[in-house]
Design a protein around this motif. Structure first.
Motif, PDB file in Angstrom:
ATOM      1  N   SER A 118       0.831  -1.205   0.000  1.00 47.37           N
ATOM      2  CA  SER A 118       0.000   0.000   0.000  1.00 47.37           C
ATOM      3  C   SER A 118       0.867   1.257   0.000  1.00 47.37           C
ATOM      4  N   GLN A 119       1.938   1.238   0.795  1.00 44.48           N
ATOM      5  CA  GLN A 119       2.853   2.381   0.837  1.00 44.48           C
ATOM      6  C   GLN A 119       3.567   2.553  -0.499  1.00 44.48           C
ATOM      7  N   ARG A 148       1.873   8.801  -6.657  1.00 45.12           N
ATOM      8  CA  ARG A 148       2.276  10.207  -6.530  1.00 45.12           C
ATOM      9  C   ARG A 148       3.331  10.555  -7.580  1.00 45.12           C
ATOM     10  N   THR A 180       1.103   3.996  -3.051  1.00 46.21           N
ATOM     11  CA  THR A 180       0.858   5.422  -2.815  1.00 46.21           C
ATOM     12  C   THR A 180       1.983   6.273  -3.390  1.00 46.21           C
TER      13      THR A 180
END
Length: 218
Positions: A109-110, A117, A113
């Motif tokens: 998930s990190q 970005r 993300t």
């Protein structure tokens, strides 16, 4: 890659991609067989065996082997049967990792993300998308395409470790080149941040065993 790895990877990849057809009244899923057929033929040729001998080793009938080699869709039970004789070897050599554990999903998930970005920053960058871009437009397009591909691949319940490692190694090189070319700091920082989270993911992948319980993906 030797013929063993080629065949088992093709079968696991077919399972990971999921079925393309379901025979409801028989409770059977069918998977695309093209890549499996090519890998099976490579394995047969590499081992210098006949289709009859291949059928015996894999616990199938010669007619089933011939159907697979012809590229017909393959049932989940046939895919599992193709892997069964290789048992321990698959567990030790599989390049696929089960990433469904909660801690691994948190890392993914990190990573996602940060990759999203980075993708959005590149898409919205006036300098990278302008006439005087410090990077070749083809390179910029390639970065976005590979970001999208990686984002899609790490959403799956099984992730191929070498492919993921290759992407983040490449991203690290892109980051160095971007700094040299004078790409805006916000983007180079985002590349570094994505690379850091990718390194954490790769560490977790290296600690995971290869897929051994095939029932989990049937």
């Amino acid at each position: 890659m030797d013929s063993f790895e080629n065949l088992t990877s093709a079968v696991l990849a077919a399972l990971a991609r999921g079925p393309v057809y379901n025979i409801r009244d028989r409770g059977k899923n069918l998977y695309e067989g093209g890549e499996v057929a090519r890998s099976l033929q490579f394995w047969i040729d590499d081992n210098k065996i006949t289709t009859s001998e291949a059928a015996k080793r894999l616990g199938m009938s010669p007619s089933t082997i011939k159907a697979i080699l012809a590229g017909e869709r393959i049932s989940d039970s046939m895919l599992a049967r193709m892997l069964a004789p290789f048992g321990d070897s698959i567990r030790l050599r599989s390049r696929w990792r089960d990433v469904t554990a909660e801690d691994v999903q948190e890392t993914i998930s990190q990573v996602s993300t940060r990759l999203i970005r980075l993708r959005d920053l590149i898409r919205g960058s006036n300098s990278l998308n302008g006439e005087n871009s410090p990077l070749d437009p083809i390179i910029t397009s390639q970065i976005i395409a590979l970001l999208e591909a990686t984002l899609a691949s790490i959403k799956a319940p099984y992730v191929e470790e070498p492919q993921t490692k290759g992407f983040f190694s490449w991203l690290k090189r892109v980051g160095k080149k971007a700094v040299e070319k004078g790409v805006e700091k916000e983007i180079t920082d985002a590349i570094g941040s994505a690379g850091d989270s990718g390194a954490e993911l790769l560490k977790k992948l290296s600690d995971l065993p290869g897929i051994s319980d095939l029932d989990k993906i049937l």
